[in-house]
Motif scaffolding. Structure first.
Motif, mmCIF file in Angstrom:
data_model
loop_
_atom_site.group_PDB
_atom_site.id
_atom_site.type_symbol
_atom_site.label_atom_id
_atom_site.label_comp_id
_atom_site.label_asym_id
_atom_site.label_seq_id
_atom_site.Cartn_x
_atom_site.Cartn_y
_atom_site.Cartn_z
ATOM 1 N N LEU A 297 1.194 -1.214 0.566
ATOM 2 C CA LEU A 297 -0.228 -0.078 0.014
ATOM 3 C C LEU A 297 1.209 1.344 -0.235
ATOM 4 O O LEU A 297 0.626 2.272 -0.750
ATOM 5 C CB LEU A 297 -0.754 0.141 0.952
ATOM 6 N N GLU A 298 1.888 1.030 0.861
ATOM 7 C CA GLU A 298 2.668 2.775 0.726
ATOM 8 C C GLU A 298 3.378 2.357 -0.467
ATOM 9 O O GLU A 298 4.061 3.742 -1.058
ATOM 10 C CB GLU A 298 4.017 2.368 2.221
ATOM 11 N N ALA A 299 4.021 1.070 -1.363
ATOM 12 C CA ALA A 299 4.931 1.468 -2.015
ATOM 13 C C ALA A 299 4.075 1.824 -3.508
ATOM 14 O O ALA A 299 4.288 2.930 -4.164
ATOM 15 C CB ALA A 299 5.731 0.274 -2.224
ATOM 16 N N CYS A 300 3.015 1.779 -3.279
ATOM 17 C CA CYS A 300 1.905 2.204 -4.373
ATOM 18 C C CYS A 300 1.218 3.702 -4.810
ATOM 19 O O CYS A 300 1.614 3.907 -5.295
ATOM 20 C CB CYS A 300 0.458 1.853 -4.204
ATOM 21 N N ASP A 301 1.264 4.008 -3.321
ATOM 22 C CA ASP A 301 1.287 5.929 -2.994
ATOM 23 C C ASP A 301 2.831 6.102 -3.589
ATOM 24 O O ASP A 301 1.853 7.158 -4.340
ATOM 25 C CB ASP A 301 0.723 5.942 -1.120
ATOM 26 N N ALA A 302 3.644 5.762 -3.188
ATOM 27 C CA ALA A 302 5.101 6.186 -3.243
ATOM 28 C C ALA A 302 5.421 6.649 -5.165
ATOM 29 O O ALA A 302 5.649 7.390 -5.916
ATOM 30 C CB ALA A 302 5.964 5.278 -2.626
#
Length: 377
Positions: free
Chosen positions: A316-321
């Motif tokens: 989830l964090e990597a998608c946002d980043a």
């Protein structure tokens, strides 16, 4: 948590970056858009010679038996190069399901072939109009005397035309988790492939099943256990997905910041303006945070600690980043950044499709939130 890379891990990074720089330029990525197979044979041979298809497969089945940290290194470099190869579906998901649920005969037949790159397997999971959850698996698997008869459609099946086998999630009963995993030859009688038009032009297909006969011997695991196996393997696989997204974001940032340092307005590089520099700072911060939680998830898996929630959080964090980094980098180019002639759009489109392909962010946030709240209760 010790996240210092060993010399061998550093060498893996350097070797991969060098090979992909030589064999997977933007021209290769562009050429594979619209290609039926979806990956170039020469690049796949190079990937196989480096041992990547068998990176985390057990040594007894011909793999290297390495850990999730090495997997993060590999997928970060693959994402940085936007490498069009079937490594995730074949060597992470399919191999993961075989190792977790396959019989010894199934493992012995398929894992060595996957590890060497000789065989490519893919996953047929999602269905048109249905959700990412177990309730979304509605394709019928009627019982026959010694197996199943499959009817229905799957879509977003990656590399289906090139796959030697598809691992198909099928519904075998009325309860939400009455789901089985079966291995099917995509060239079998009754199967029809129809190419999707996707935002990145990759090799994704709708696969229609019309009375396709599958013997019981081709089921992975016990009846009714398919969703539990799939859920675990996909959640663990999100470590690799997160690493790919981080690499994609970092590759975009390299293009964007290089351009911001070279392009001049009013006699100075545009990167000297806050309107350009500050969004890059925000994106770099997001990428660094996503990378840290991805490494933590990999470390937890390699040390036998609980890791599936960390893996989901990492993705989830990597998608946002990745979404932010590719958008900021594309914006730095101005209007030309949205044209096909400029390489940055290759990253922007892939970051967005990557985010949409492997789970519903709202549902995954709900899943993580439920676990967190249960611990605090």
């Amino acid at each position: 948590m010790d996240l210092d890379f060993t010399e061998e891990q550093k060498q893996l990074t350097q070797s991969l970056r060098r090979m992909l720089g030589d064999k997977c330029g933007a021209d290769v990525v562009r050429r594979m858009e619209g290609d039926e197979k979806g990956y170039p044979d020469d690049l796949w041979r190079e990937v196989a010679e480096m041992g990547l298809p068998g990176l985390t497969i057990s040594e007894q089945y011909g793999g290297l038996g390495l850990g999730a940290l090495e997997q993060v290194i590999a997928f970060e470099e693959l994402g940085r190069a936007l490498a069009p190869v079937p490594l995730f579906v074949s060597s992470v998901l399919a191999a993961g399901l075989l190792e977790r649920a396959g019989s010894e005969a199934q493992k012995g037949e398929w894992l060595p072939a996957i590890a060497s790159g000789e065989a490519v397997l893919s996953i047929a999971w999602l269905e048109p109009g249905n959700s990412f959850s177990e309730k979304g698996v509605q394709m019928s698997a009627g019982a026959t005397g010694d197996g199943y008869r499959l009817n229905g459609k799957k879509f977003m099946v990656q590399f289906a035309a090139a796959a030697d086998r598809l691992i198909v999630l099928v519904r075998s009963g009325p309860n939400p988790t009455d789901i089985d995993l079966v291995m099917v030859d995509p060239k079998a009688k009754g199967i029809t492939l129809k190419r999707h038009k996707t935002m990145v032009g990759d090799a994704q297909f709708e696969v229609a099943f019309d009375n396709v006969e599958v013997p019981a011997a081709d089921r992975l695991g016990a009846a009714g256990e398919g969703w539990a196996h799939w859920h675990h393997v996909l959640r663990t696989g999100m470590i690799a997905l997160a690493a790919w997204g981080i690499g994609c974001g970092e590759g975009a940032m390299t293009l964007g910041t290089d351009y911001a340092k070279e392009r001049e307005q009013f006699g100075v590089p545009i990167g000297s303006f806050q309107a350009i520099a500050h969004p890059f700072a925000d994106a770099a911060t997001l990428l660094a945070g996503a990378r840290m939680i991805t490494l933590e998830a990999a470390w937890a898996k390699d040390t036998g600690r609980p890791h599936t929630r960390l893996a989901t959080m990492a993705w989830l964090e990597a998608c946002d980043a990745s979404r932010t980094a590719t958008k900021v980098s594309q914006n730095a180019f101005g209007g030309i950044g949205f044209t096909r002639d400029i390489d940055i759009q290759l990253y922007f489109r892939r970051a967005r499709q990557h985010e949409l392909s492997w789970g519903n962010p709202d549902a995954l946030n709900e899943e993580v939130g439920t676990e967190v709240l249960s611990e605090l209760a």
